[in-house]
Design a protein around this motif. Structure first.
Motif, short mmCIF file in Angstrom:
data_model
loop_
_atom_site.label_atom_id
_atom_site.label_comp_id
_atom_site.label_asym_id
_atom_site.label_seq_id
_atom_site.Cartn_x
_atom_site.Cartn_y
_atom_site.Cartn_z
N PRO A 187 11.48 65.44 91.43
CA PRO A 187 10.53 65.97 90.57
C PRO A 187 9.34 66.53 91.25
O PRO A 187 8.63 67.70 91.01
CB PRO A 187 10.58 65.10 89.32
CG PRO A 187 11.54 64.18 89.33
CD PRO A 187 11.96 64.33 90.91
N ARG A 194 8.82 67.68 93.81
CA ARG A 194 8.99 68.99 94.58
C ARG A 194 9.75 69.88 93.70
O ARG A 194 10.01 70.95 94.40
CB ARG A 194 10.02 68.66 95.59
CG ARG A 194 9.22 67.85 97.07
CD ARG A 194 10.17 67.02 97.65
NE ARG A 194 9.17 66.03 98.57
CZ ARG A 194 8.43 65.12 98.15
NH1 ARG A 194 8.79 64.48 97.01
NH2 ARG A 194 7.59 64.45 98.87
N GLY A 195 9.47 69.70 92.47
CA GLY A 195 9.80 70.77 91.48
C GLY A 195 11.50 70.80 91.50
O GLY A 195 12.00 71.82 91.08
N LEU A 196 12.19 69.80 91.61
CA LEU A 196 13.72 69.66 91.58
C LEU A 196 14.11 68.83 90.72
O LEU A 196 13.60 67.78 90.52
CB LEU A 196 13.90 69.75 93.04
CG LEU A 196 13.72 70.70 94.22
CD1 LEU A 196 13.72 70.29 95.41
CD2 LEU A 196 14.69 71.98 93.78
N THR A 197 15.43 69.05 90.47
CA THR A 197 16.19 68.01 89.59
C THR A 197 17.26 67.54 90.38
O THR A 197 17.95 68.25 91.27
CB THR A 197 16.62 68.58 88.32
OG1 THR A 197 17.60 69.67 88.70
CG2 THR A 197 15.54 69.22 87.67
#
Ligand code: SF4
Ligand code: SF4
Lengths: 258, 412
Positions: free
Chosen positions: B287, B289-292
């Motif tokens: 999260p 890094r803007g990821l799931t």
């Protein structure tokens, strides 16, 4: 190494690319290929093995027709400024961060071709030489004498045309100057872009064009959340383009590469 | 005709049968060597790697065999340092398996670098900040230790042992074995760890990146843990296979059970730590890094099933079998558990190697699929033929299993 960069130097080179001006013509890619003595194979259709230090990505806003919007993102090496991912992993120090200029360079004759740096770089800026270079008959006479060609089995990448910096410095030295003027050292892509979308220069010189542009409201860098601190900035007034610069929670990954 | 070379008091097949068997494996090995020469001649364009997949089948194979080879150092550690006496029956064979694993890893690595003639740069221009440098040094040193552990066994061949120099040498080596086992343990811990560290430090690759302790990312410890828990299962597995092929009991069943039990408990520990690591990765690292987590898996080839296969089927299942006495004592269950655990660690190394590179970091990029070329397959699979050759020769001519004679008394 790449973490304690801040030495007393007046130079740190960077690039700003105005995406609203970029038409995706690919002149930067061609200029780079020619400046840096790339060879072109008969069949370059495998794009995952095709060398393009300056690669142009085509992106869309992911909307169906007639609301589709398209943009192009030219991508050189970012010359990452923080803990440069490729530099820190190379087992033989074949890639180097110069604390005096901020330029990340590659020593072809040192590289053993392990490709660890290729894995470390999230920008896909690194290219391995899968073949030995071959030029068509007579074309070697057109090679740039300031740039060494690379052999099979080593990795290469954009060098911010480092050899042009040497040349510009030599010229300044002959003229009795120590410092370069803004615009005296520029990369081949910046020089050749027909719409002048690419600006290159010394980010530490407050009067330089790049130093001013990176302060523009629409400026952003690619994958900033990773913390690599790229020295390549992008400009765009379009929010959807700026949004594509990094991953964000709760947003669908929609766009397609060219 | 080679009777005089075969250890005293043991039964071996006829020379004819043995050499036909060897011819088969040498043929496979010959094909692999020819392929390797082709690759050295033509370059890495013979592989299916590219600028997205800088690592592929070979690095997976390398990391896989190194993890499986961990049975050697860990059994050595248990036998000589912790003095688990049951493992004496097994330790020679564990060393041979380790030797095979590490020498093949070094051979594959030589193929894998674009400029093999510059391989020595790794020692000459080391970048002390690179995990790969640590790997290069530790693997070389530990391979030396394994050779030192293997040589005395070779010297014990009936014919060679008759030579007084070999005799003395072998005796002295044996005296020092505990020291080498300890050195081997130290070196192995570090390079198993630095192999994991190689991925964990890739802070710009969200699939692989992990935070950690001091200079070591958590993958450093995870790789050590997974290697010491699955390496011994591989030792048990190969021993069982050898017993099947030779139709003999070569080590007391108890020795296998003891090693399997230790591995089972370690595997339990590893699985818990791995789940914790995955949880933290999914809830904090990604999260940020803007990821799931869902974005890290894709389609069939890179699907979320990999995570369940690795942790569940090849982690929890074998761990439970191995710690359950009744199942562990049953040969079929034991083989199944050991095979699952061994496969699991290779799968884990594959995921860290290939999925890390496949996962598109740019929001505007896509997943690419990598499938090794036949050249990569042949050279990677050659490890099996190479192992078969070394094991066959060692089994026939060297006193590998100290209890073989007692376990197989001569008929009549
Ligand atoms: S963009 Fe890639 S190649 Fe360039 S400095 Fe960063 S990590 Fe290295
Ligand atoms: S491929 Fe070359 S530059 Fe990259 S890490 Fe390996 S030796 Fe260093």
């Amino acid at each position: 190494m790449s973490e304690h960069h801040e030495v007393a130097s007046k130079e740190k080179y960077g690039m700003v690319i105005d995406l609203d001006k970029c038409t995706g013509c690919g002149a930067c890619t061609v200029a780079c290929l020619s400046e840096n003595n790339h060879y072109v194979r008969e069949d370059e259709s495998d794009k995952l093995r095709s060398v393009a230090w300056m690669k142009v990505y085509k992106v869309t806003n992911g909307e169906p027709f007639p609301n589709t919007k398209v943009a192009f993102i030219p991508r050189p090496c970012m010359h990452c400024d923080h803990h440069t991912p490729c530099v820190s992993v190379c087992p033989v120090m074949a890639t180097d961060y110069n604390p005096l200029t901020g330029i990340v360079s590659q020593i072809y004759t040192r590289c053993i071709g392990c490709r660890y740096c290729v894995g470390a770089c999230p920008y896909h800026a690194r290219y391995f030489n899968w073949w030995d270079p071959v030029w068509p008959e007579g074309m070697h006479k057109l090679l740039n004498p300031d740039m060494s060609p690379r052999m099979r089995g080593v990795v290469e990448k954009c060098s911010f045309c480092n050899h042009r910096l040497q040349k510009a410095k030599d010229k300044a030295y002959v003229e009795g100057r120590r410092d370069l003027r803004d615009g005296e050292y520029v990369t081949a892509c910046a020089e050749d872009c027909p719409t002048k979308a690419i600006t290159f220069g010394n980010m530490k010189d407050p009067e330089s064009a790049v130093a001013k542009l990176i302060k523009s409201p629409g400026a952003f860098r690619l994958l900033e959340k990773l913390g690599t601190q790229p020295k390549v900035y992008y400009l765009s007034n379009e929010s959807w383009i700026r949004a594509l610069g990094d991953n964000a929670l709760g947003r669908k990954r929609t766009a397609r590469p060219a | 005709m080679d009777r005089a070379w075969i250890p005293e008091g043991v039964q071996r097949c006829s020379a004819g049968a043995f050499y036909s068997w060897m011819a088969l494996w040498l043929f496979v090995l010959g094909a692999a060597v020819t392929t390797a020469l082709l690759i050295l001649w033509k370059g890495l364009n013979q592989t299916n790697m590219n600028d997205y997949f800088g690592f592929g089948a070979w690095i997976t194979a390398d990391l896989g065999v190194i993890a499986l080879g961990a049975g050697a150092f860990f059994s050595g550690f248990l036998t000589y340092v912790l003095r688990v006496k049951e493992l004496k029956a097994l330790i020679n064979f564990a060393v041979i398996i380790g030797f095979i694993c590490y020498s093949s890893a070094l051979l594959i690595l030589t193929l894998d670098i674009g400029q093999p003639l510059r391989g020595w740069f790794g020692y000459w221009f080391p970048n002390i900040h690179s995990m790969l440098t640590e790997v290069i040094f530790c693997i070389t040193l530990y391979f030396t230790v394994l050779t030192i552990e293997y040589v005395p066994l070779i010297l014990e061949n009936r014919k060679i042992y008759a030579n007084p120099v070999a005799h003395t040498l072998s005796h002295n080596f044996h005296e020092a074995m505990a020291i080498f086992a300890a050195i081997g343990t130290f070196l192995s811990f570090f390079h198993q760890g630095s192999l994991g560290g190689m991925y964990g430090v890739l802070y710009a690759r969200p699939f692989a990146f992990r935070e950690g302790f001091f200079v070591w990312p958590w993958t450093f410890f995870l790789f050590i843990f997974s290697a010491i828990s699955t390496g011994p299962t591989f030792t048990v597995l190969v021993t069982m296979i050898l017993q099947k092929v030779t139709k003999k009991r070569l080590v007391p069943r108890e020795s296998l059970s003891v090693l399997a039990k230790i591995a089972g408990w370690l595997l339990c520990g590893y699985v818990i730590v791995k789940i914790a690591d995955t949880y933290y990765w999914a809830t904090h690292i990604l999260p940020a890094r803007g990821l799931t987590l869902a974005e890290q898996y894709h389609g069939y080839q890179y699907g979320l099933w990999l995570l369940f296969a690795e942790i569940g089927l090849c982690g929890i299942v074998p761990a439970l079998i191995l710690i359950t006495r009744r199942l562990r004592e049953n040969d079929k269950w034991l083989v199944l558990a050991c095979a699952l655990a061994s496969f699991g660690v290779v799968l884990n190394r594959f995921i860290f190697t290939v999925q890390t590179l496949a996962m598109p970091v740019y929001p505007f990029d896509k997943w690419y699929i990598y499938f090794p070329s036949w050249q990569e397959w042949v050279t990677s699979m050659a490890v099996i033929a190479y192992g078969a050759v070394i094991i066959s020769l060692s089994y026939r001519y060297l006193p590998v299993f100290p209890y073989e004679r007692d376990l197989n008394p001569p008929a009549r």
